[in-house]
Design an enzyme around this catalytic site. Sequence first.
Site, PDB file in Angstrom:
ATOM      1  N   ARG A 179       0.951  -1.223  -0.085  1.00 32.81           N
ATOM      2  CA  ARG A 179      -0.026  -0.036  -0.079  1.00 32.81           C
ATOM      3  C   ARG A 179       0.984   1.175   0.054  1.00 32.81           C
ATOM      4  O   ARG A 179       0.588   2.460  -0.633  1.00 32.81           O
ATOM      5  CB  ARG A 179      -1.040  -0.068   1.305  1.00 32.81           C
ATOM      6  CG  ARG A 179      -1.983  -0.860   1.137  1.00 32.81           C
ATOM      7  CD  ARG A 179      -3.065  -0.812   2.245  1.00 32.81           C
ATOM      8  NE  ARG A 179      -3.670   0.515   2.024  1.00 32.81           N
ATOM      9  CZ  ARG A 179      -4.389   0.790   2.888  1.00 32.81           C
ATOM     10  NH1 ARG A 179      -4.234   0.522   4.251  1.00 32.81           N
ATOM     11  NH2 ARG A 179      -5.074   2.159   2.871  1.00 32.81           N
ATOM     12  N   CYS A 236      -1.221   6.460   8.981  1.00 30.02           N
ATOM     13  CA  CYS A 236      -1.361   4.698   8.431  1.00 30.02           C
ATOM     14  C   CYS A 236      -2.443   4.924   7.309  1.00 30.02           C
ATOM     15  O   CYS A 236      -2.522   6.181   6.450  1.00 30.02           O
ATOM     16  CB  CYS A 236      -1.746   3.888   9.340  1.00 30.02           C
ATOM     17  SG  CYS A 236      -3.221   4.587  10.463  1.00 30.02           S
TER      18      CYS A 236
END
Length: 279
Positions: A179, A236
Site C-alpha cells: 500500500r 497509516c
Amino acid sequence: MLLQTLISVQALNDALEQENTVILDCRFYLMDHKKGRYEYEKGHVPKAIFVDVHHELAGKETELTGRHPLPEQEDFADQLQRWGIDQHSRVIVYDDMGGAIAARAWWMLSQQGIETYVLNGGINAWQQQGFPISMDNVIPERSFYRYQVSFPWQITEQQIVENFELDSFVLVDARAKDRYQGENETIDPVAGHIPGAVNRPFSDNLIETGEFKTKEDLLREWNDVASSGEPLVHYCGSGITSCHNVLAMNYAGLSASKVYVGSWSQWAKRMLKAANITS
C-alpha cells in the site's frame, strides 16, 4: 516521557478482581463493522466492555477528514463516563490483531492522563493460555468524574503541509509495504504515500503469535527508522494502526506520541481534489 504500554495475560487475570480495573474489547474489522460486536458476544475477557471503534473512538467522516477523525472532545468526555472511567481507573484494552486496533484506544486514553495498557497478544493469547471467557454483555456504571478531554498528540493536515518547508519531523507510514508503494489500494481513492514518508509496517512490531517483539529487537529496529535524529510522526490509512508504532516505540524505551490522524485517507482526498481542479 515514556508511556505505560503492555500488560501480560497473567497480569490482566490478576487485575480482574480489582475494583478500578476497566477492560475494553476493541475488536474491529474494516470491511465488516458489525463483526466486532458479533465476536464480543461469542466470548470475551470477563468484565470487558465492547467498544464500537467506528463510532466511539472516532467522529464522523466528512469530505475534509480521513476515515476515522478524532471525536469531538465533549463527545469523548461523555464516552469515558459511559465506560465508567474515572481518575482512579486502570484501563486495559485488547483486540485480536496484535494490538493494531486497541492501540488507538490506548493512544486516545493515554493523552488524558489515564493509566492504560494494551494486552500483549490480545484475546488470542488470553484463550491460548486457558483463561476464562465470558458471554455476558457488560454495561458499566456511569462515572461521575468528567475528564477535560484534549488531544495534544494529534498532527493536522496543515502541519504536514508546513513540514515540507520546515522539515521538523519525519513521517512514518504504518501500512503494509504494497500500500505504501501504491501497488495495492482497495480502500482509498488514490494509491501511494505522502512525499518524504518512510515505511514501517506496524506488523513488523510483532512476532508470529501476535505478541510484541522483545524490547531489544524493537529498540534496534526503531533506532534504524529514527536514524536521522528528527522526531517521528506516525500515520497509516485512517489513524488507527499508526498508533501501534507509537506503542512499539514506547515499549522499546523511545519517546513517541505524535500521529497524523487524517492519515492517507485524508491526504488521498487532498490529492483527488487537486487532480480534479487541474483537469
